[in-house]
Design a protein around this motif. Sequence first.
Motif, PDB file in Angstrom:
ATOM      1  N   PHE A 331    -119.208 -62.875   9.291  1.00 13.95           N
ATOM      2  CA  PHE A 331    -119.843 -64.084   9.845  1.00 13.95           C
ATOM      3  C   PHE A 331    -120.022 -63.944  11.351  1.00 13.95           C
ATOM      4  CE2 PHE A 331    -119.943 -68.245  11.745  1.00 13.95           C
ATOM      5  CZ  PHE A 331    -120.698 -69.019  10.874  1.00 13.95           C
ATOM      6  N   SER A 332    -118.990 -63.460  12.038  1.00  5.40           N
ATOM      7  CA  SER A 332    -119.092 -63.318  13.495  1.00  5.40           C
ATOM      8  C   SER A 332    -120.175 -62.309  13.861  1.00  5.40           C
ATOM      9  CB  SER A 332    -117.746 -62.905  14.083  1.00  5.40           C
ATOM     10  OG  SER A 332    -117.412 -61.578  13.740  1.00  5.40           O
ATOM     11  N   LEU A 333    -120.268 -61.211  13.124  1.00  3.96           N
ATOM     12  CA  LEU A 333    -121.308 -60.213  13.382  1.00  3.96           C
ATOM     13  C   LEU A 333    -122.695 -60.786  13.130  1.00  3.96           C
ATOM     14  CD1 LEU A 333    -119.472 -57.230  11.689  1.00  3.96           C
ATOM     15  CD2 LEU A 333    -120.126 -57.293  14.102  1.00  3.96           C
ATOM     16  N   ASP A 334    -122.836 -61.551  12.059  1.00  7.98           N
ATOM     17  CA  ASP A 334    -124.127 -62.160  11.738  1.00  7.98           C
ATOM     18  C   ASP A 334    -124.573 -63.151  12.807  1.00  7.98           C
ATOM     19  OD1 ASP A 334    -124.287 -60.727   9.393  1.00  7.98           O
ATOM     20  OD2 ASP A 334    -123.574 -62.357   8.112  1.00  7.98           O
ATOM     21  N   HIS A 335    -123.612 -63.682  13.550  1.00  5.50           N
ATOM     22  CA  HIS A 335    -123.925 -64.671  14.580  1.00  5.50           C
ATOM     23  C   HIS A 335    -123.833 -64.083  15.988  1.00  5.50           C
ATOM     24  CE1 HIS A 335    -123.451 -67.226  11.080  1.00  5.50           C
ATOM     25  NE2 HIS A 335    -124.110 -68.146  11.728  1.00  5.50           N
ATOM     26  N   GLY A 336    -123.971 -62.772  16.089  1.00 10.35           N
ATOM     27  CA  GLY A 336    -124.189 -62.166  17.400  1.00 10.35           C
ATOM     28  C   GLY A 336    -123.015 -61.510  18.073  1.00 10.35           C
ATOM     29  N   ALA A 337    -121.823 -61.611  17.511  1.00 14.53           N
ATOM     30  CA  ALA A 337    -120.661 -60.981  18.160  1.00 14.53           C
ATOM     31  C   ALA A 337    -120.635 -59.485  17.866  1.00 14.53           C
ATOM     32  CB  ALA A 337    -119.371 -61.629  17.675  1.00 14.53           C
ATOM     33  N   THR A 338    -119.952 -58.755  18.722  1.00 14.42           N
ATOM     34  CA  THR A 338    -119.643 -57.349  18.478  1.00 14.42           C
ATOM     35  C   THR A 338    -118.139 -57.248  18.253  1.00 14.42           C
ATOM     36  OG1 THR A 338    -121.473 -56.537  19.845  1.00 14.42           O
ATOM     37  CG2 THR A 338    -119.652 -55.016  19.428  1.00 14.42           C
ATOM     38  N   VAL A 339    -117.743 -56.592  17.166  1.00 16.40           N
ATOM     39  CA  VAL A 339    -116.327 -56.483  16.814  1.00 16.40           C
ATOM     40  C   VAL A 339    -115.907 -55.020  16.932  1.00 16.40           C
ATOM     41  CG1 VAL A 339    -114.574 -56.894  15.046  1.00 16.40           C
ATOM     42  CG2 VAL A 339    -116.553 -58.440  15.237  1.00 16.40           C
ATOM     43  N   VAL A 340    -114.812 -54.788  17.652  1.00 11.95           N
ATOM     44  CA  VAL A 340    -114.280 -53.436  17.835  1.00 11.95           C
ATOM     45  C   VAL A 340    -112.888 -53.394  17.226  1.00 11.95           C
ATOM     46  CG1 VAL A 340    -113.798 -51.582  19.473  1.00 11.95           C
ATOM     47  CG2 VAL A 340    -115.560 -53.292  20.012  1.00 11.95           C
ATOM     48  N   GLY A 341    -112.639 -52.396  16.370  1.00 10.42           N
ATOM     49  CA  GLY A 341    -111.355 -52.293  15.691  1.00 10.42           C
ATOM     50  C   GLY A 341    -110.723 -50.930  15.869  1.00 10.42           C
ATOM     51  N   ALA A 342    -109.415 -50.878  15.653  1.00  9.11           N
ATOM     52  CA  ALA A 342    -108.640 -49.641  15.851  1.00  9.11           C
ATOM     53  C   ALA A 342    -108.547 -48.843  14.560  1.00  9.11           C
ATOM     54  CB  ALA A 342    -107.235 -49.978  16.354  1.00  9.11           C
ATOM     55  N   VAL A 343    -108.748 -47.539  14.672  1.00  5.59           N
ATOM     56  CA  VAL A 343    -108.551 -46.630  13.542  1.00  5.59           C
ATOM     57  C   VAL A 343    -107.051 -46.395  13.381  1.00  5.59           C
ATOM     58  CG1 VAL A 343    -108.977 -44.310  12.640  1.00  5.59           C
ATOM     59  CG2 VAL A 343    -110.798 -45.537  13.861  1.00  5.59           C
ATOM     60  N   PRO A 344    -106.507 -46.551  12.167  1.00  5.98           N
ATOM     61  CA  PRO A 344    -105.069 -46.314  11.982  1.00  5.98           C
ATOM     62  C   PRO A 344    -104.726 -44.836  12.143  1.00  5.98           C
ATOM     63  CG  PRO A 344    -106.144 -46.718   9.864  1.00  5.98           C
ATOM     64  CD  PRO A 344    -107.168 -46.986  10.926  1.00  5.98           C
ATOM     65  N   PRO A 345    -103.455 -44.511  12.341  1.00  6.81           N
ATOM     66  CA  PRO A 345    -103.059 -43.121  12.588  1.00  6.81           C
ATOM     67  C   PRO A 345    -103.483 -42.141  11.496  1.00  6.81           C
ATOM     68  CG  PRO A 345    -101.270 -44.597  13.172  1.00  6.81           C
ATOM     69  CD  PRO A 345    -102.321 -45.441  12.513  1.00  6.81           C
ATOM     70  N   ASN A 346    -103.567 -42.624  10.239  1.00  8.32           N
ATOM     71  CA  ASN A 346    -103.972 -41.726   9.157  1.00  8.32           C
ATOM     72  C   ASN A 346    -105.489 -41.571   9.050  1.00  8.32           C
ATOM     73  OD1 ASN A 346    -104.797 -44.151   8.055  1.00  8.32           O
ATOM     74  ND2 ASN A 346    -103.438 -44.073   6.278  1.00  8.32           N
ATOM     75  N   GLY A 347    -106.236 -42.235   9.937  1.00  4.90           N
ATOM     76  CA  GLY A 347    -107.683 -42.092   9.959  1.00  4.90           C
ATOM     77  C   GLY A 347    -108.417 -42.803   8.836  1.00  4.90           C
ATOM     78  N   ASP A 348    -107.742 -43.685   8.109  1.00  8.11           N
ATOM     79  CA  ASP A 348    -108.344 -44.369   6.964  1.00  8.11           C
ATOM     80  C   ASP A 348    -109.406 -45.375   7.428  1.00  8.11           C
ATOM     81  OD1 ASP A 348    -109.003 -45.576   4.593  1.00  8.11           O
ATOM     82  OD2 ASP A 348    -107.009 -46.406   4.199  1.00  8.11           O
ATOM     83  N   LEU A 349    -110.666 -45.071   7.178  1.00 14.67           N
ATOM     84  CA  LEU A 349    -111.753 -45.963   7.594  1.00 14.67           C
ATOM     85  C   LEU A 349    -112.059 -47.032   6.558  1.00 14.67           C
ATOM     86  CD1 LEU A 349    -114.194 -43.441   9.331  1.00 14.67           C
ATOM     87  CD2 LEU A 349    -112.436 -44.902  10.348  1.00 14.67           C
ATOM     88  N   ARG A 350    -111.232 -47.134   5.523  1.00 14.96           N
ATOM     89  CA  ARG A 350    -111.361 -48.248   4.577  1.00 14.96           C
ATOM     90  C   ARG A 350    -110.472 -49.411   4.990  1.00 14.96           C
ATOM     91  NH1 ARG A 350    -109.466 -44.925  -0.490  1.00 14.96           N
ATOM     92  NH2 ARG A 350    -107.982 -44.378   1.180  1.00 14.96           N
ATOM     93  N   ALA A 351    -109.572 -49.169   5.916  1.00 14.48           N
ATOM     94  CA  ALA A 351    -108.628 -50.192   6.349  1.00 14.48           C
ATOM     95  C   ALA A 351    -109.362 -51.322   7.065  1.00 14.48           C
ATOM     96  CB  ALA A 351    -107.588 -49.573   7.276  1.00 14.48           C
ATOM     97  N   PHE A 352    -108.671 -52.472   7.175  1.00 15.49           N
ATOM     98  CA  PHE A 352    -109.194 -53.550   8.004  1.00 15.49           C
ATOM     99  C   PHE A 352    -108.726 -53.302   9.436  1.00 15.49           C
ATOM    100  CE2 PHE A 352    -108.828 -57.520  10.289  1.00 15.49           C
ATOM    101  CZ  PHE A 352    -110.068 -58.091  10.057  1.00 15.49           C
ATOM    102  N   PRO A 353    -109.578 -53.515  10.447  1.00 10.39           N
ATOM    103  CA  PRO A 353    -110.938 -54.050  10.371  1.00 10.39           C
ATOM    104  C   PRO A 353    -112.049 -53.008  10.291  1.00 10.39           C
ATOM    105  CG  PRO A 353    -110.243 -54.014  12.643  1.00 10.39           C
ATOM    106  CD  PRO A 353    -109.077 -53.468  11.837  1.00 10.39           C
ATOM    107  N   VAL A 354    -111.693 -51.724  10.463  1.00 13.02           N
ATOM    108  CA  VAL A 354    -112.747 -50.714  10.608  1.00 13.02           C
ATOM    109  C   VAL A 354    -113.531 -50.507   9.322  1.00 13.02           C
ATOM    110  CG1 VAL A 354    -111.628 -49.545  12.529  1.00 13.02           C
ATOM    111  CG2 VAL A 354    -111.096 -48.833  10.179  1.00 13.02           C
ATOM    112  N   GLY A 355    -112.969 -50.954   8.190  1.00 14.23           N
ATOM    113  CA  GLY A 355    -113.680 -50.813   6.929  1.00 14.23           C
ATOM    114  C   GLY A 355    -114.762 -51.831   6.709  1.00 14.23           C
ATOM    115  N   VAL A 356    -114.848 -52.837   7.574  1.00 12.76           N
ATOM    116  CA  VAL A 356    -115.901 -53.857   7.442  1.00 12.76           C
ATOM    117  C   VAL A 356    -117.190 -53.295   8.045  1.00 12.76           C
ATOM    118  CG1 VAL A 356    -116.597 -56.206   8.035  1.00 12.76           C
ATOM    119  CG2 VAL A 356    -114.171 -55.680   7.615  1.00 12.76           C
ATOM    120  N   PRO A 357    -118.285 -53.301   7.303  1.00 10.62           N
ATOM    121  CA  PRO A 357    -119.553 -52.770   7.843  1.00 10.62           C
ATOM    122  C   PRO A 357    -119.898 -53.398   9.188  1.00 10.62           C
ATOM    123  CG  PRO A 357    -119.780 -53.204   5.498  1.00 10.62           C
ATOM    124  CD  PRO A 357    -118.444 -53.766   5.904  1.00 10.62           C
ATOM    125  N   ARG A 358    -120.379 -52.553  10.100  1.00  7.60           N
ATOM    126  CA  ARG A 358    -120.840 -52.903  11.444  1.00  7.60           C
ATOM    127  C   ARG A 358    -119.718 -53.101  12.454  1.00  7.60           C
ATOM    128  NH1 ARG A 358    -124.418 -57.919  11.063  1.00  7.60           N
ATOM    129  NH2 ARG A 358    -123.213 -58.346   9.169  1.00  7.60           N
TER     130      ARG A 358
END
Length: 463
Positions: A331-358
Motif C-alpha cells: 500500500f505504501s509503495l502504491d501511494h508513492g513511498a520508497t521502502v528500503v529493507g535489510a538483507v538477512p545474513p543468510n541472504g534470503d530474499l524471500r524474507a520480510f521486508p526484502v521479499g515484498v516486490p519493489r
Amino acid sequence: MDTLDRACLGAALKRLGRALGTKPGKRLACLLLPLVAACAGSGLIPPSNIEIDPAALEQMKDHGDRMIVVTVANPSESVPVLAGTTVGGYGGAPGYAAYGGARATVAALASDYRLREVTAWPIVELKVHCAVFEVTGLETRDAVLQKLAHDSRVQIAQPLQSFHTLSSLSGPPAGSLTAPGYDGNYVSLQHGLRDIDALAAHRVSQGDGVRVAVIDTGVDVGHPDLAGRVVLARDFVEEDKSRFNRDRHGTAVAGVIAANPSNGRGIVGVAPGAQILALKACWQGPGGNGSFCNSLTLAQALVVAIEAHAQVINLSLAGPPDPLLAQLVTFSLDHGATVVGAVPPNGDLRAFPVGVPRVIAADVAGTGARAASVIQAPGRDVLTLTPGGRYDFQSGSSFSTAYVSGIVALLLAVDPQLDAGKVYAALKAGIGEGAASGTRTVNACGALDAISQHACPPVSAAR
C-alpha cells in the motif's frame, strides 16, 4: 505548524469530511481539538488510532507461540473517528471505530475456534479489522490457522511473527575516537561517506525536508547530532520516553541517515537535511544487544508512516514472510513511498521486508555473491550515534539499509515525484567502486547524476 503537521492535519480533516459528509466547521470544534494535539510537534504520544496496551504486549511476548493475527473485512458502516472522541471504538480506545459486522465477525471467530481476543484495531488503509488472538483450545496453532484459511469470513490468518534488527558492535578501526588530540569532528572516520561520495553529493542535495520513517527501536531525540531532525516520535511497545531515548539501534540508524553535526563537531549523515519519523516498533534487547519486533507492532508503525506521508520507509530488520505486513508495505509503495529493507545474513530474499516486490534490498558491500537486484552499501565499522550524545562503530546490513535510505532522500529532495522503480534504477546506475574500501557499492553522486543534470564530481575526482 510545520509541513508534517499540516499534512497530518489535512489528511485527518479529509477523512473526517468523508465520514460526516460535510466540511469541518464551528460545530466540529470540539472534535478538532484532540486532532490538533495529536498532529502538533514531535511529542512521544500514542498515535491517533492506536492505544498502547502494555498488558496485551506482554501477553504476546510471553505466549507468542499461541498468538495469531486475523483480518476480516471492515464493512461500510464503519466510520473513522478522531482521536479523543467517544464514538464507539475498541473497548473505549481512542481512534478509529469499527461497528456491526466487523466486530461481530471477530466475536464469532473467537467463539467458533476457541480463541481469546488480545487486541484489535481497524486498518483503514486496507479496509480491514485486525485482531490478535490467543489459541486457547487443545488444537495446535497451525491446525487453527489451517481451518481459518478456509473460512470465507477471513481475509488473512497468520502467526504473530517475530523480526530482528541486523547489527552488531564492532571495534574501532585504526585511527579511532580515542586518538590523542582528536578535536571531535569525526567525519574523517566515516569511511562509508567516502565510499558512497556523500560529501560530494551534498553540493547537489542534502535531502532537505524529505520525510524518512525509521521503523526500529527508539531514538535518542536529544542527541546533539539529531537536533531538529526528529519531527515525529511514536512508541508502539512501551510508552516509556526515557527508554525510548536510550535505545541504541534506532539511534544508530537515524544517525547514518540524517546526523547533522552541531558546531562542527560530530558526524554527518547521508541526508543531513532529512526529517526523521522515529517509530518505535521493536524492543531493545538486554544490554542494548539485539532488538526484536512482531507483526502487530510493525503493522502499527507502518500505518502511522503511511498516514504521516513518509516518503522513505527504512526497515533495518528481517524476519519471515508476513502477509499483513506485505499488504501494508505494498500500500505504501502504491501511494508513492520508497521502502528500503535489510538483507538477512543468510541472504534470503524471500524474507520480510526484502521479499515484498519493489522493496529495495540493501546489504553490506563486499559480502560475496548476492543477487544482482541487491543494492550494496557500506556496513562494516560504521561510525554512528549512540544514546547519551555518544558515538560508536557498528556493523551489519541494518546500516547498509540506512545508507541507501539516505541516498534515496537525496534523490527525492531533487525530484519528489520519483517512484520506487525510478529510485531503484537511479541507485543501480550509481554503482561504483568505493573510494575507501575498494568494493562495489552504491554511489550517491552517480545516483543523482542519473536523475538530474547537476554536476556531481566524486570527491576522488575533485581532489
